[in-house]
Write an enzyme that holds these catalytic residues in place. Structure first.
Site, PDB file in Angstrom:
ATOM      1  N   ASP A  62       0.816  -1.223   0.000  1.00  0.00           N
ATOM      2  CA  ASP A  62       0.000   0.000   0.000  1.00  0.00           C
ATOM      3  C   ASP A  62       0.848   1.270   0.000  1.00  0.00           C
ATOM      4  OD1 ASP A  62      -2.893  -0.843   0.175  1.00  0.00           O
ATOM      5  OD2 ASP A  62      -2.069  -2.014   1.837  1.00  0.00           O
ATOM      6  N   GLU A  67      -0.275   9.521   1.138  1.00  0.00           N
ATOM      7  CA  GLU A  67      -0.999  10.472   1.980  1.00  0.00           C
ATOM      8  C   GLU A  67      -1.161   9.957   3.416  1.00  0.00           C
ATOM      9  OE1 GLU A  67      -4.802  13.146   1.235  1.00  0.00           O
ATOM     10  OE2 GLU A  67      -5.381  11.068   1.477  1.00  0.00           O
ATOM     11  N   ASP A  68      -1.120   8.637   3.603  1.00  0.00           N
ATOM     12  CA  ASP A  68      -1.423   8.105   4.932  1.00  0.00           C
ATOM     13  C   ASP A  68      -0.276   8.160   5.942  1.00  0.00           C
ATOM     14  OD1 ASP A  68      -4.105   7.638   4.336  1.00  0.00           O
ATOM     15  OD2 ASP A  68      -3.594   5.785   3.294  1.00  0.00           O
ATOM     16  N   ARG A  87       1.253  -1.666   7.115  1.00  0.00           N
ATOM     17  CA  ARG A  87       1.557  -0.294   6.694  1.00  0.00           C
ATOM     18  C   ARG A  87       2.419   0.469   7.705  1.00  0.00           C
ATOM     19  NH1 ARG A  87      -2.623   3.173   3.492  1.00  0.00           N
ATOM     20  NH2 ARG A  87      -0.559   3.915   2.873  1.00  0.00           N
ATOM     21  N   ARG A 136      -8.858   3.568  11.472  1.00  0.00           N
ATOM     22  CA  ARG A 136      -7.409   3.755  11.355  1.00  0.00           C
ATOM     23  C   ARG A 136      -6.851   4.856  12.280  1.00  0.00           C
ATOM     24  NH1 ARG A 136      -5.722   1.659   6.320  1.00  0.00           N
ATOM     25  NH2 ARG A 136      -7.119  -0.080   5.852  1.00  0.00           N
ATOM     26  N   HIS A 166     -11.642   6.345   5.388  1.00  0.00           N
ATOM     27  CA  HIS A 166     -11.084   7.561   5.996  1.00  0.00           C
ATOM     28  C   HIS A 166     -12.082   8.715   5.847  1.00  0.00           C
ATOM     29  CE1 HIS A 166      -6.920   5.803   4.911  1.00  0.00           C
ATOM     30  NE2 HIS A 166      -6.923   5.902   6.218  1.00  0.00           N
ATOM     31  N   ILE A 247      -8.529  -1.323  -4.297  1.00  0.00           N
ATOM     32  CA  ILE A 247      -7.943  -1.519  -2.959  1.00  0.00           C
ATOM     33  C   ILE A 247      -8.190  -0.266  -2.100  1.00  0.00           C
ATOM     34  CG2 ILE A 247      -6.280  -3.371  -3.419  1.00  0.00           C
ATOM     35  CD1 ILE A 247      -4.157  -1.167  -3.894  1.00  0.00           C
ATOM     36  N   CYS A 253      -5.140  10.076  -1.810  1.00  0.00           N
ATOM     37  CA  CYS A 253      -4.152   9.271  -1.081  1.00  0.00           C
ATOM     38  C   CYS A 253      -2.909   8.989  -1.904  1.00  0.00           C
ATOM     39  CB  CYS A 253      -4.759   8.002  -0.516  1.00  0.00           C
ATOM     40  SG  CYS A 253      -5.565   6.978  -1.668  1.00  0.00           S
TER      41      CYS A 253
HETATM   42  C1  CIR Z   1      -5.471   0.819   2.794  1.00  0.00           C
HETATM   43  O1  CIR Z   1      -6.472   0.157   3.067  1.00  0.00           O
HETATM   44  O2  CIR Z   1      -4.720   1.286   3.663  1.00  0.00           O
HETATM   45  C2  CIR Z   1      -5.160   1.068   1.330  1.00  0.00           C
HETATM   46  N1  CIR Z   1      -5.503  -0.107   0.583  1.00  0.00           N
HETATM   47  C3  CIR Z   1      -5.906   2.266   0.809  1.00  0.00           C
HETATM   48  C4  CIR Z   1      -5.484   3.545   1.455  1.00  0.00           C
HETATM   49  C5  CIR Z   1      -6.256   4.722   0.992  1.00  0.00           C
HETATM   50  N2  CIR Z   1      -5.796   5.906   1.582  1.00  0.00           N
HETATM   51  C6  CIR Z   1      -6.464   7.048   1.589  1.00  0.00           C
HETATM   52  O3  CIR Z   1      -7.598   7.106   1.155  1.00  0.00           O
HETATM   53  N3  CIR Z   1      -5.882   8.112   2.147  1.00  0.00           N
END
Ligand code: CIR
Length: 259
Positions: A62, A67-68, A87, A136, A166, A247, A253
């Site tokens: 991922d 962005e995360d 992650r 999260r 999110h 996904i 993101c």
């Molecule tokens: C996750 O589930 O962490 C990733 N497959 C998708 C993350 C998406 N992030 C976001 O919208 N900021």
């Protein structure tokens, strides 16, 4: 321009094994994901944004969702603490890129037991930042983030995230008090003071847009959201997101955006 710089990370081949808690659309096709990612970068650069492209990380499926693991502002950055075990390490892998743009004094960290992911962080005007309390991002993460943001004169408002991944999976801010809202955020009391642009049912995915100030980047294939934006005076640029949506990844993101 609302931002002039972006950081992205090329998807690894392992992107096909990205976390998929919500979408039920099968696995992404790696080659197509790569092509969509290249188009995303080309769109940013067409709109005048200078993009730093980080290399793929095979061990982290991922990791293209940059962005995360970090939240960036013009004068400070926060390395977050992603909730999911696959992650977690992304926080250490994004840090060198953040250090290229911020001094050590401008970089802060969210630490356990706090968890926070950038997809839950939505800055609006007047130094207010909405932060989603989600699967999260927990209260301890929000409390740590609130203290950091306060050093820079920013106020955090927590909002529950109940049905989506999110906060920004359900709403994005367009500027000038205009908030694009879908699903659980339509007519939400948390956002009652905004001018709400309501995403029609069936097009919820397209609520996750990026206003560059020089055009709104939106996912391709959502004609009613496109019209909604254009009727409200925005020009739109579409990017195909079919593989990332499989996904649970949205447009925001895929980049960190700042000046
Ligand atoms: C996750 O589930 O962490 C990733 N497959 C998708 C993350 C998406 N992030 C976001 O919208 N900021």
């Amino acid at each position: 321009m609302l931002f002039t710089k972006a950081i992205v990370r090329t998807p690894a081949k392992s992107v096909v094994n990205g976390i998929d808690d919500y979408a039920d659309e099968g696995k992404p096709d790696y080659q197509l994901a790569l092509k969509e990612h290249q188009d995303y970068i080309a769109t940013l650069s067409d709109l005048g944004i200078t993009t730093t492209i980080l290399g793929p990380l095979e061990d982290y499926p991922d990791s293209c969702f940059v962005e995360d693991p970090a939240v960036v502002f013009d004068n400070f950055a926060v390395i977050t603490n992603p909730a999911r075990s696959t992650r977690q390490k992304e926080r250490d892998l994004i840090r060198p890129a953040i250090k290229q743009f911020y001094t050590d004094y401008q970089i802060f960290e969210i630490t356990s037991p706090g968890t926070l992911e950038g997809g839950d962080v939505m800055p609006v005007d007047n130094n207010v930042i909405y932060v989603g309390r989600s699967a999260r991002t927990n209260q301890a993460g929000i409390d740590q983030f609130t203290k950091i943001a306060a050093k820079f004169g920013k106020t955090v408002k927590a909002v529950p995230v109940q049905k989506v991944l999110h906060l920004k999976t359900g709403t994005t801010y367009l500027g000038n008090n205009k908030l694009l809202v879908a699903g659980e955020y339509i007519d939400s009391p948390y956002f009652k003071n905004f001018d709400q642009l309501k995403v029609p049912a069936g097009e919820d995915y397209a609520v996750n847009c990026i206003n560059t100030g020089n055009g709104v980047i939106m996912p391709a294939g959502f004609p009613r959201v496109k019209k909604l934006l254009e009727d409200n005076g925005f020009t739109t640029r579409e990017v195909n997101m079919s593989e990332f949506s499989k996904i649970d990844g949205g447009l925001t993101c895929l980049s960190l955006r700042f000046n």
